[in-house]
Motif scaffolding. Sequence first.
Motif, PDB file in Angstrom:
ATOM      1  N   ILE A  41      -4.947  -5.759  -1.975  1.00  0.00           N
ATOM      2  CA  ILE A  41      -4.289  -6.207  -0.738  1.00  0.00           C
ATOM      3  C   ILE A  41      -3.094  -5.337  -0.373  1.00  0.00           C
ATOM      4  CG2 ILE A  41      -5.061  -8.609  -0.826  1.00  0.00           C
ATOM      5  CD1 ILE A  41      -2.415  -9.403  -2.038  1.00  0.00           C
ATOM      6  N   ASP A  42      -2.448  -4.698  -1.345  1.00  0.00           N
ATOM      7  CA  ASP A  42      -1.312  -3.836  -1.044  1.00  0.00           C
ATOM      8  C   ASP A  42      -1.666  -2.359  -1.128  1.00  0.00           C
ATOM      9  OD1 ASP A  42       0.817  -5.750  -0.630  1.00  0.00           O
ATOM     10  OD2 ASP A  42       0.612  -6.237  -2.754  1.00  0.00           O
ATOM     11  N   SER A  43      -2.865  -2.065  -1.581  1.00  0.00           N
ATOM     12  CA  SER A  43      -3.221  -0.674  -1.831  1.00  0.00           C
ATOM     13  C   SER A  43      -3.281   0.127  -0.538  1.00  0.00           C
ATOM     14  CB  SER A  43      -4.579  -0.605  -2.534  1.00  0.00           C
ATOM     15  OG  SER A  43      -5.010   0.749  -2.622  1.00  0.00           O
ATOM     16  N   GLN A  44      -2.664   1.300  -0.569  1.00  0.00           N
ATOM     17  CA  GLN A  44      -2.781   2.250   0.544  1.00  0.00           C
ATOM     18  C   GLN A  44      -3.371   3.564   0.027  1.00  0.00           C
ATOM     19  OE1 GLN A  44       0.755   2.036   3.407  1.00  0.00           O
ATOM     20  NE2 GLN A  44       1.620   1.181   1.548  1.00  0.00           N
ATOM     21  N   GLY A  45      -3.922   3.485  -1.178  1.00  0.00           N
ATOM     22  CA  GLY A  45      -4.433   4.692  -1.812  1.00  0.00           C
ATOM     23  C   GLY A  45      -5.899   4.573  -2.163  1.00  0.00           C
ATOM     24  N   ARG A  46      -6.249   5.206  -3.277  1.00  0.00           N
ATOM     25  CA  ARG A  46      -7.658   5.331  -3.637  1.00  0.00           C
ATOM     26  C   ARG A  46      -8.368   3.988  -3.843  1.00  0.00           C
ATOM     27  NH1 ARG A  46     -10.728   6.835  -8.468  1.00  0.00           N
ATOM     28  NH2 ARG A  46     -12.679   7.755  -7.752  1.00  0.00           N
TER      29      ARG A  46
ATOM     30  N   GLY B 175       0.494   4.438  -2.637  1.00  0.00           N
ATOM     31  CA  GLY B 175       1.340   4.214  -1.469  1.00  0.00           C
ATOM     32  C   GLY B 175       0.730   4.813  -0.218  1.00  0.00           C
ATOM     33  N   PRO B 176       1.533   4.889   0.836  1.00  0.00           N
ATOM     34  CA  PRO B 176       1.003   5.447   2.091  1.00  0.00           C
ATOM     35  C   PRO B 176       0.679   6.926   1.943  1.00  0.00           C
ATOM     36  CG  PRO B 176       3.374   5.066   2.253  1.00  0.00           C
ATOM     37  CD  PRO B 176       2.929   4.461   0.961  1.00  0.00           C
ATOM     38  N   GLY B 177      -0.412   7.344   2.555  1.00  0.00           N
ATOM     39  CA  GLY B 177      -0.823   8.746   2.474  1.00  0.00           C
ATOM     40  C   GLY B 177      -1.103   9.312   3.846  1.00  0.00           C
ATOM     41  N   ASN B 178      -1.700  10.479   3.871  1.00  0.00           N
ATOM     42  CA  ASN B 178      -1.976  11.129   5.145  1.00  0.00           C
ATOM     43  C   ASN B 178      -3.483  11.295   5.378  1.00  0.00           C
ATOM     44  OD1 ASN B 178      -2.623  13.067   3.310  1.00  0.00           O
ATOM     45  ND2 ASN B 178      -0.967  14.487   3.853  1.00  0.00           N
ATOM     46  N   GLU B 179      -4.293  10.618   4.545  1.00  0.00           N
ATOM     47  CA  GLU B 179      -5.737  10.853   4.596  1.00  0.00           C
ATOM     48  C   GLU B 179      -6.364  10.454   5.929  1.00  0.00           C
ATOM     49  OE1 GLU B 179      -4.225   9.344   2.068  1.00  0.00           O
ATOM     50  OE2 GLU B 179      -4.656  10.499   0.257  1.00  0.00           O
ATOM     51  N   ASN B 180      -5.809   9.448   6.561  1.00  0.00           N
ATOM     52  CA  ASN B 180      -6.423   8.971   7.804  1.00  0.00           C
ATOM     53  C   ASN B 180      -5.701   9.463   9.056  1.00  0.00           C
ATOM     54  OD1 ASN B 180      -8.482   7.425   6.496  1.00  0.00           O
ATOM     55  ND2 ASN B 180      -6.900   5.961   5.907  1.00  0.00           N
ATOM     56  N   LEU B 181      -4.843  10.455   8.880  1.00  0.00           N
ATOM     57  CA  LEU B 181      -4.107  11.019  10.016  1.00  0.00           C
ATOM     58  C   LEU B 181      -4.725  12.359  10.402  1.00  0.00           C
ATOM     59  CD1 LEU B 181      -0.504  10.201   8.767  1.00  0.00           C
ATOM     60  CD2 LEU B 181      -1.796   9.024  10.562  1.00  0.00           C
ATOM     61  N   PRO B 206       4.678  10.799   4.232  1.00  0.00           N
ATOM     62  CA  PRO B 206       5.337   9.782   3.382  1.00  0.00           C
ATOM     63  C   PRO B 206       4.927   9.875   1.921  1.00  0.00           C
ATOM     64  CG  PRO B 206       3.634   8.795   4.761  1.00  0.00           C
ATOM     65  CD  PRO B 206       3.808  10.199   5.239  1.00  0.00           C
ATOM     66  N   CYS B 207       3.815  10.552   1.635  1.00  0.00           N
ATOM     67  CA  CYS B 207       3.381  10.657   0.237  1.00  0.00           C
ATOM     68  C   CYS B 207       4.018  11.854  -0.462  1.00  0.00           C
ATOM     69  CB  CYS B 207       1.859  10.751   0.164  1.00  0.00           C
ATOM     70  SG  CYS B 207       1.154  12.120   1.111  1.00  0.00           S
ATOM     71  N   VAL B 208       4.916  12.555   0.197  1.00  0.00           N
ATOM     72  CA  VAL B 208       5.615  13.666  -0.462  1.00  0.00           C
ATOM     73  C   VAL B 208       6.936  13.145  -1.021  1.00  0.00           C
ATOM     74  CG1 VAL B 208       6.734  15.893  -0.143  1.00  0.00           C
ATOM     75  CG2 VAL B 208       4.572  15.392   1.025  1.00  0.00           C
TER      76      VAL B 208
END
Lengths: 310, 324
Positions: A41-46, B175-181, B206-208
Amino acid sequence: MPELPRDSLGFGVGLRATHYAHILRESPPVDWFEIISENYIDSQGRPRHVLRQIAERYPIVMHGVSLSIGSTDPLDFEYLGKLKRLAHEIGAAWISDHLCWTGVAGRNTHDLLPLPMNDTVVSHVIERVKVVQDFLGRPLILENPSSYVTFTSSTLSEWEFVTRVVEGADCGLLLDVNNVFVSSVNHDFDPYEYLAGIPHDRVTQYHLAGHTDCGTHCIDTHDGAVIDPVWDLYRYATERTGERSTLLEWDANIPPFPVVHAEVLKARELLSGPRRDVESRPTPRRQPTTHSTDRALPHPLSFVVSAGDK
Amino acid sequence: MNSGEPIPETRRDSVSGANSNFGLQQLQRWLYGAITGSSVSDGDDSERISDSVADHVAPSHALSSEERLEIYQRAYVARLIEVLREEYSVLCRAFGTELFDQFAMEYLRVYPSESYTLARLGDRFVEFLEATRPAESDRMSESNPESDENPIGNWADFFIDLARLEQTVNQVFDGPGNENLPPFSAHDLAKLSADDFATARLIVAPCVRLLETRFPVDEYFAAILRDERPAIPRPDQSYVAVSRRSYRTERRSLTRSQYTLLATMQAGVAVGDALAVAAEMGDEPIEKFANQIERWFADWTAAGFFLGYEYEAAKNPSQPDLVV
C-alpha cells in the motif's frame, strides 16, 4: 453494500518476493494470488511495480495484518484509504484481515493478538467492522487467527465468538483450518466441533499452511507442508461449505514456487476425490516436530526486504 | 487523513470504543506491556488492572498462564529483530549478529513501533545509533586494537555512516522514482544554448539521494554484498549518490566537486551558479573540473538523475517554464 463473494477463485498461493522472478518469467498456471496488503500500500518501487504486472495476469486478493479490528484505538482511516486505493488499482477480488488486535495506545506489536470472547467484545468488533465496510464499500472478510492464550474474561467458545461477529457485522469468514488445528491444540478444544459450529454460508475463503508442533503447544509458523490432520479438517469443512477459494501460505523456509504451487494443488485433488460420510470426524493426530523449536515464529510477517537489490 | 474518504460523523466516537470498552482497553494496555515490557499506562493508577498474569490469562492443560504468555513475549522480540536484521542486513554482517541484536533490542525498547507497517520499523535506527555512540571522553581513551589512529568513537562513526547508507538504499528502493515519468535525455539537455543551460534549474529526481560520509562506506558496503569480509577502512571524507533506475537501486561514488554540484542543484540553484559553487568548494584544479563537466552531466542524465529543467523566474516572471 455488495454481497459476499461466493464464486471460488480456485487454488491460489500467497505472493512472496522470492517468487517474483519466477512468476514474471514463467506465468505459472496458478489460479490466483493473495498479497500481504501492507507490503504494497505504501510501495512506490519494485514491489508495487511487480504487483501491477501480476495483477494484469491473475486475480488478486488483499490480505492485511494491521487493521487491528479488535483494538480500542481509533480506526486508522489513512490506512483504510490506502487499502481502498490499492484495491481499486489492482481490481482486488476482496479485502481480508484478522479477527484480532495488533496494538494499543498508538503502539503496534506486529502480532495477531487474541481478543477476550464475550458479549462486550462482540459488540465492539461488530461496530468497527460495519464502519470499515461502509468506508471500503465492500464486505470485509475476517480470518480466525492462531492464538496461544485465552482470557479469563471470555464467556464464549471461539466458534461462537466468530459466528456472532461475522453474522452481526454481515461480513465474510476466511476460515484458516490450520489455525483451527493450532488453536485446538493450544486451547484444548475439538476442531471438528469448531468447524461444525461456524456459519458455513459465510465462508468466503480457506487458508492452509504448515505449523510447528512444540509438544506442549503448536505455533503457526507457515514453514512447511500441510499435515494430514489439517487436510482432514479442510475436507470436513469443505463438505459443509462447498468449494471455496483456497490459498496456501508459506512464509518461512520458502521453497521454489513449483513446490508451493504443488502443495495447494493437493487441495484440488482432495476435493475431486470421492466424498466421505459428511459426519466423518477423523481423530486429530499430532505430529510433534523433532527439530529445535526455539526459533519457531508465528507468521505472517509483513515485510518485503530490498535484499538483493541493494 | 489523505484518502479523500469521509469518516461517518456518527461513528467518529464509537469507532474508538474508548468509553464503552474500558475493560477491554485496560486489558489491551496490560497485555501490550506484558508482551513488550513497555508500559503504555496513562499514569492514572485508579485505572490500572491487576498485574497478575493468572488473573487475565487462563492456563491450558499443558501450559501455565505465564508459559502461554511467554510465547508472545518471545515472538515479539524475535520477529522484530528478524525484521531489523533484514532491513539492515549489511550493518548486521558488519556488526556481527550478536552485537547487532543487542543494539536492536535496545532500539525496540526506546522506539517501539508506532506504524502499521514493518517497513517503518527501522526508521529511527540511525538516530538511535547516533544517540548511543560512546561519549567523547571514551572516544579519546579507548582505541582500535588494530590501529592507534582509530579511536573507538571513530568506529562508531563508521557504523553510523554505514547504517545511513543502508537506510538510504532501502528508502530509494521503495520510495518515489522516475520510472513512470517521461524520460529526460542528454539530447534534451544538448538542445539548450550555453546561456540557457547556465540559467536553467535542473529538476533532480526524487530518487536521487546524496550522502557525505566520514568513512568510504560505499566500498565497504559493496564488499559485504559480495560476501567478502572487508576490514574497517580508515576515515576518509567520502561522497556517494544513491539512485534508482528501472526499479533497481544504484550507488555511485562521487568526488567532492561532483557532490557539491549535485547537492547545490538539488537545492534549486541554477546550473551556472551551482558550477561556480562546486568549482570553489571542490577538490580538483579548475581546468580539470571544467573538462569533466560535460561528461558528468551526460552520465547523470543517462542515470536518470534529472526529470527536466525550468528556467530562471526572471526569464518568464509570470510562470516558470517547466520542461520535462
